[in-house]
Scaffold this motif. Sequence first.
Motif, PDB file in Angstrom:
ATOM      1  N   ASP A  27       0.855  -1.181   0.000  1.00 14.91           N
ATOM      2  CA  ASP A  27       0.000   0.000   0.000  1.00 14.91           C
ATOM      3  C   ASP A  27       0.892   1.232   0.000  1.00 14.91           C
ATOM      4  O   ASP A  27       2.066   1.168   0.365  1.00 14.91           O
ATOM      5  CB  ASP A  27      -0.921   0.005   1.227  1.00 14.91           C
ATOM      6  CG  ASP A  27      -2.199   0.800   1.006  1.00 14.91           C
ATOM      7  OD1 ASP A  27      -2.092   2.031   0.821  1.00 14.91           O
ATOM      8  OD2 ASP A  27      -3.292   0.204   1.017  1.00 14.91           O
ATOM      9  N   ARG A  37       0.507   3.828   1.904  1.00 15.72           N
ATOM     10  CA  ARG A  37       0.597   4.389   3.242  1.00 15.72           C
ATOM     11  C   ARG A  37       1.236   3.373   4.185  1.00 15.72           C
ATOM     12  O   ARG A  37       0.941   2.179   4.110  1.00 15.72           O
ATOM     13  CB  ARG A  37      -0.786   4.786   3.744  1.00 15.72           C
ATOM     14  CG  ARG A  37      -1.479   5.811   2.863  1.00 15.72           C
ATOM     15  CD  ARG A  37      -2.866   6.143   3.375  1.00 15.72           C
ATOM     16  NE  ARG A  37      -3.567   7.055   2.493  1.00 15.72           N
ATOM     17  CZ  ARG A  37      -4.829   7.458   2.672  1.00 15.72           C
ATOM     18  NH1 ARG A  37      -5.502   7.018   3.738  1.00 15.72           N
ATOM     19  NH2 ARG A  37      -5.403   8.284   1.814  1.00 15.72           N
ATOM     20  N   GLU A  38       2.074   3.864   5.068  1.00 15.12           N
ATOM     21  CA  GLU A  38       2.824   2.973   5.947  1.00 15.12           C
ATOM     22  C   GLU A  38       1.910   2.099   6.800  1.00 15.12           C
ATOM     23  O   GLU A  38       2.112   0.876   6.886  1.00 15.12           O
ATOM     24  CB  GLU A  38       3.746   3.781   6.848  1.00 15.12           C
ATOM     25  CG  GLU A  38       4.590   2.920   7.780  1.00 15.12           C
ATOM     26  CD  GLU A  38       5.566   3.729   8.604  1.00 15.12           C
ATOM     27  OE1 GLU A  38       6.217   3.132   9.497  1.00 15.12           O
ATOM     28  OE2 GLU A  38       5.698   4.946   8.361  1.00 15.12           O
ATOM     29  N   GLU A  95      -1.220   1.138   6.408  1.00 15.27           N
ATOM     30  CA  GLU A  95      -1.963   0.151   5.626  1.00 15.27           C
ATOM     31  C   GLU A  95      -1.034  -0.925   5.068  1.00 15.27           C
ATOM     32  O   GLU A  95      -1.367  -2.116   5.061  1.00 15.27           O
ATOM     33  CB  GLU A  95      -2.733   0.837   4.489  1.00 15.27           C
ATOM     34  CG  GLU A  95      -4.002   1.540   4.924  1.00 15.27           C
ATOM     35  CD  GLU A  95      -3.747   2.922   5.535  1.00 15.27           C
ATOM     36  OE1 GLU A  95      -2.566   3.302   5.682  1.00 15.27           O
ATOM     37  OE2 GLU A  95      -4.738   3.613   5.860  1.00 15.27           O
ATOM     38  N   ASN A  96       0.140  -0.514   4.590  1.00 18.55           N
ATOM     39  CA  ASN A  96       1.116  -1.496   4.092  1.00 18.55           C
ATOM     40  C   ASN A  96       1.453  -2.501   5.181  1.00 18.55           C
ATOM     41  O   ASN A  96       1.441  -3.719   4.961  1.00 18.55           O
ATOM     42  CB  ASN A  96       2.380  -0.781   3.641  1.00 18.55           C
ATOM     43  CG  ASN A  96       3.481  -1.736   3.222  1.00 18.55           C
ATOM     44  OD1 ASN A  96       3.607  -2.114   2.067  1.00 18.55           O
ATOM     45  ND2 ASN A  96       4.308  -2.155   4.169  1.00 18.55           N
ATOM     46  N   ASN A 118      -7.162  -1.951  -1.209  1.00 17.93           N
ATOM     47  CA  ASN A 118      -6.174  -0.901  -1.467  1.00 17.93           C
ATOM     48  C   ASN A 118      -6.416  -0.148  -2.772  1.00 17.93           C
ATOM     49  O   ASN A 118      -5.697   0.811  -3.086  1.00 17.93           O
ATOM     50  CB  ASN A 118      -4.738  -1.454  -1.431  1.00 17.93           C
ATOM     51  CG  ASN A 118      -4.427  -2.404  -2.579  1.00 17.93           C
ATOM     52  OD1 ASN A 118      -5.267  -2.673  -3.443  1.00 17.93           O
ATOM     53  ND2 ASN A 118      -3.210  -2.936  -2.591  1.00 17.93           N
ATOM     54  N   ARG A 126      -6.587   3.683  -3.088  1.00 23.04           N
ATOM     55  CA  ARG A 126      -5.343   4.452  -2.980  1.00 23.04           C
ATOM     56  C   ARG A 126      -4.416   4.200  -4.179  1.00 23.04           C
ATOM     57  O   ARG A 126      -3.203   4.408  -4.084  1.00 23.04           O
ATOM     58  CB  ARG A 126      -4.641   4.111  -1.663  1.00 23.04           C
ATOM     59  CG  ARG A 126      -5.421   4.620  -0.447  1.00 23.04           C
ATOM     60  CD  ARG A 126      -4.779   4.243   0.869  1.00 23.04           C
ATOM     61  NE  ARG A 126      -4.811   2.804   1.141  1.00 23.04           N
ATOM     62  CZ  ARG A 126      -5.875   2.141   1.593  1.00 23.04           C
ATOM     63  NH1 ARG A 126      -7.017   2.774   1.809  1.00 23.04           N
ATOM     64  NH2 ARG A 126      -5.822   0.834   1.819  1.00 23.04           N
ATOM     65  N   GLU A 156      -2.354   7.183  -5.171  1.00 19.46           N
ATOM     66  CA  GLU A 156      -1.255   7.391  -4.229  1.00 19.46           C
ATOM     67  C   GLU A 156      -0.115   6.410  -4.483  1.00 19.46           C
ATOM     68  O   GLU A 156       1.067   6.755  -4.347  1.00 19.46           O
ATOM     69  CB  GLU A 156      -1.754   7.234  -2.791  1.00 19.46           C
ATOM     70  CG  GLU A 156      -2.728   8.310  -2.334  1.00 19.46           C
ATOM     71  CD  GLU A 156      -3.178   8.080  -0.902  1.00 19.46           C
ATOM     72  OE1 GLU A 156      -2.304   7.894  -0.029  1.00 19.46           O
ATOM     73  OE2 GLU A 156      -4.397   8.061  -0.659  1.00 19.46           O
TER      74      GLU A 156
END
Length: 382
Positions: free
Chosen positions: A131, A133-134, A136-137, A173, A176, A179
Amino acid sequence: MEQRTITGAQSTAKDDRMEPRPFALLAELTYRCPLHCPYCSNPLQLAKYRNELDTSTWQRVLTEASALGVVQVHFSGGEPLVRPDVVELVATARAVDLYSNLSTGATTADPQILANLREAGLDALQISLLDAREAENDFFAGAPSFKQKQSAVRAARQLGFPITLNVVLHRQNLSRLQEIIDLAVTWQVDRLELAHVQYTGWAFQNRSALLPSRAQVESAEQIVANARERTGDHLQILHVLPDYFQEYPKTCLNGWGRTFLTVAPDGVVLPCQTAREIPQLCFPNVQDGSLETIWFHDPVFQRFRGTDWMPEPCRSCDRREIDYGGCRCQAFLLAGDPAVTDPVCRLSPHHHLVEHELQQAERASPDFAYRVMSGGEGLGQQ
């Protein structure tokens, strides 16, 4: 690093061979991994495959692959960097003139190991991202990993590696996606691979939580199209659409036993990395025979090679040598029979099974099961 000519494909070519030869080898060095991705293509019963090939056997496999005609080896897993001999195996691939790529979750990809791999002759690097974003990843990975991935990309760039950022797309995901593309631009990778989940392995178990909506898929196509126009030649974007939303199935690895083979950590040789999904098939092992003997003579590689095995509607379809009936694992998982037309195909008598799954997914819970080896541990021991 110097340019070199790949010559392995011509090394033992024989005019009297009419069967296709492989040009790509997936070397799954281990199923051990510190991450727990819920869409992993590794087998569900990972603890059964703890016995891994030793270094010398892998070196023999690489040498035989080059002689057979393979020109590219993709080192994967699990996490291949947990093998202490990975640098030695990359050096062997270089010695037998194989172009080599390595796929990593990057949690153990420190600058020193990357430098060692570059010196050994590794040609390209693929780093996974879950992902943009940190939080979510790390949630999807089941372990902290975002910062390590970012650091690995930076170190790999400094070493001159061509870098592919691989992102598996799914319902949770896709919102995003823009992103993710922006992050790939910021990280200055060479290639962004946006691959929607293929529903085998752990992804099949978690299918209801991962299947996107049709609106999400259509939106993703537009976002990627706009991004390609905007980034031009600065970022190559590959977008692999999800099978369940297609009119016809993809050609699974260019057809069963035609151009691709996998050697699993325990030495089992597979036409694709998820073929063990089909329990009624018996697969050979490199510990019992050479790759050449397996490729040309083992019954399992002949089973779905070409078009003679095909039932209707594939047999009389003008696409039979385009998609070769689609994915055999998908046919088994959805219809219970690997010898039927892939249910993804709109002409398949089992296509209603795909439609049913799409309808079910619209109402499904977002909860999923993380990939684990056994008892929750990801790395295990050799």
